[in-house]
Scaffold this active site. Structure first.
Site, mmCIF file in Angstrom:
data_model
loop_
_atom_site.group_PDB
_atom_site.id
_atom_site.type_symbol
_atom_site.label_atom_id
_atom_site.label_comp_id
_atom_site.label_asym_id
_atom_site.label_seq_id
_atom_site.Cartn_x
_atom_site.Cartn_y
_atom_site.Cartn_z
ATOM 1 N N ASP A 56 38.031 30.425 31.244
ATOM 2 C CA ASP A 56 37.231 30.501 32.472
ATOM 3 C C ASP A 56 35.729 30.592 32.205
ATOM 4 O OD1 ASP A 56 37.909 33.063 31.297
ATOM 5 O OD2 ASP A 56 36.832 33.970 32.972
ATOM 6 N N THR A 90 34.483 39.074 26.216
ATOM 7 C CA THR A 90 33.533 38.058 26.577
ATOM 8 C C THR A 90 32.273 38.855 26.830
ATOM 9 O OG1 THR A 90 35.123 36.547 27.559
ATOM 10 C CG2 THR A 90 32.994 36.608 28.623
HETATM 11 N N1 ASP Z 1 37.994 35.424 29.899
HETATM 12 C C1 ASP Z 1 38.048 35.153 28.489
HETATM 13 C C2 ASP Z 1 38.956 34.006 28.257
HETATM 14 O O1 ASP Z 1 40.012 33.954 28.836
HETATM 15 C C3 ASP Z 1 38.508 36.331 27.679
HETATM 16 C C4 ASP Z 1 38.018 37.674 28.118
HETATM 17 O O2 ASP Z 1 37.051 37.780 28.821
HETATM 18 O O3 ASP Z 1 38.643 38.663 27.749
HETATM 19 O O4 ASP Z 1 38.635 33.185 27.443
#
Ligand code: ASP
Length: 374
Positions: free
Chosen positions: A273, A242
């Protein structure tokens, strides 16, 4: 209030006898050359040794104001030096620096923190290295579903968020547009309606195949082959992730932006999230701004981003203590990831419980981009 340089100052809010000792060491330290984050770490140290341990709660609060600051991340995950060639590392470092410089230019010219975080995140959304925008991972059925959110730290808590996007080139600009649109009453818009809204507002719209990249397609196919045994783990050793940015501007306004493609081979329609305010994104001028990356389901269930802010507000922790505490707790319950956090004095925290996290920060006070992976 004592100032040094054009953009830095410190403010002593209360003094009592034992604080003189603390102040002595502190002022001694100020005569030394400034170095990254050391002042706030030192302040934490004094508070815990002289304040909490010997004298009960410290009454001396030395606020070091670093001035306008930007901190970014490009995702956390299973990143180890071994798997990661120097050339690859350099590509990420360059991309992170480019993102920092885009935001820095705005901060330097006295711009607003919301424009700063948008600019920094857009650079990462346009770069295929990161799991957001152009470099987004695929869903289990082979689509890209993008999401984003943005927030300003003023007391009315303005926020904008979007999800389930297939055609919006820069999801962060959609989130910002929702936030700033005086006619829009909603914080969070998803799917076809969100895309229609983006089109109407004249935002960049692309064919869904714009988001196709060879590397992400390979990860998608590999995931299908091995039965997606561990969806939270990027099969490619480099990015899971992200992207995110937090900035504080010259008026002390904090803004946070986060954007993602989610998990490799996530279920279609899954919302993580990242677009959820208080989970992946938070901003409060009185405490801090936070952007998260990692196992989204944990970030949602533990309200990770707001938790950092709450620890500062209710426990009186510094941004470093609060962010560290939250990421440690996340690890204890089985969640992996990290956060970037920034308070109104420009103190930066970037803890993670994974092998690495692409991250960095820059301050108007020295204009040097500091970037890290491991
Ligand atoms: N938090 C992100 C999600 O679950 C993925 C990530 O940041 O690695 O969509």
């Amino acid at each position: 209030m004592i100032t040094w340089g054009e953009n830095c100052s410190y403010k002593i809010t209360s003094v009592c006898p034992y604080d003189i000792i603390k102040l002595f060491f502190f002022t001694k330290f100020l005569t030394m050359p400034k170095s990254i984050g050391c002042l706030s770490v030192l302040n934490d140290l004094y508070t815990s040794i002289l304040g909490d341990k010997l004298y009960g709660k410290s009454r001396l609060k030395v606020e070091i104001d670093h001035g306008p600051t930007l901190v970014i991340h490009g995702g956390a995950g299973i990143i180890t030096c071994k798997q990661f060639s120097l050339q690859n590392q350099e590509e990420y470092i360059d991309a992170l620096k480019k993102s920092l410089m885009a935001g820095y230019k705005i901060l330097l010219n006295g711009g607003n923190s919301i424009d700063v975080v948008e600019a920094a995140v857009r650079i990462m959304e346009d770069c295929p290295l990161f799991n957001a925008g152009k470099g987004s991972v695929f869903t289990i059925s082979g689509k890209n579903e993008l999401e984003s959110s943005i927030m300003i730290g003023t007391s009315d808590h303005p926020a904008g968020a979007s999800t389930l996007l297939h055609t919006v080139k820069n999801p962060i600009t959609l989130a910002k547009t929702l936030l700033l649109d005086p006619e829009n009453r909603h914080v969070f818009l998803g799917g076809v309606e969100a895309e229609e809204y983006a089109k109407k507002k004249g935002l960049g719209i692309v064919d869904p195949c714009y988001f196709w990249t060879k590397r992400r397609w390979k990860q998608h196919l590999e995931g299908l082959e091995n039965g997606n045994k561990n969806l939270a783990t990027d099969l490619n050793p480099y990015p899971k992730g992200t992207v995110g940015a937090v900035a504080v501007d010259k008026n002390g306004i904090i803004a946070t932006a986060t954007s993602t493609g989610g998990w490799n081979n996530k279920k279609d329609g899954r919302i993580g999230d990242t677009p959820l305010i208080a989970c992946g994104t938070w901003a409060d001028n009185e405490t801090c701004g936070v952007s998260g990356t990692g196992d989204g389901e944990f970030f949602i269930r533990y309200g990770v981003a707001q938790d950092v802010s709450s620890r500062m507000r209710y426990l009186g922790e510094s941004v470093n203590q609060a962010a560290d505490g939250v990421v440690k707790n996340l690890g204890k319950v089985g969640g992996s990831g990290g956060v970037i956090a920034l308070d109104k004095y420009g103190n930066v925290a970037m803890p993670f419980n994974t092998g690495g996290m692409y991250r960095g920060y820059i301050r108007v006070s020295d204009g040097i981009p500091y970037v890290y992976i491991f």
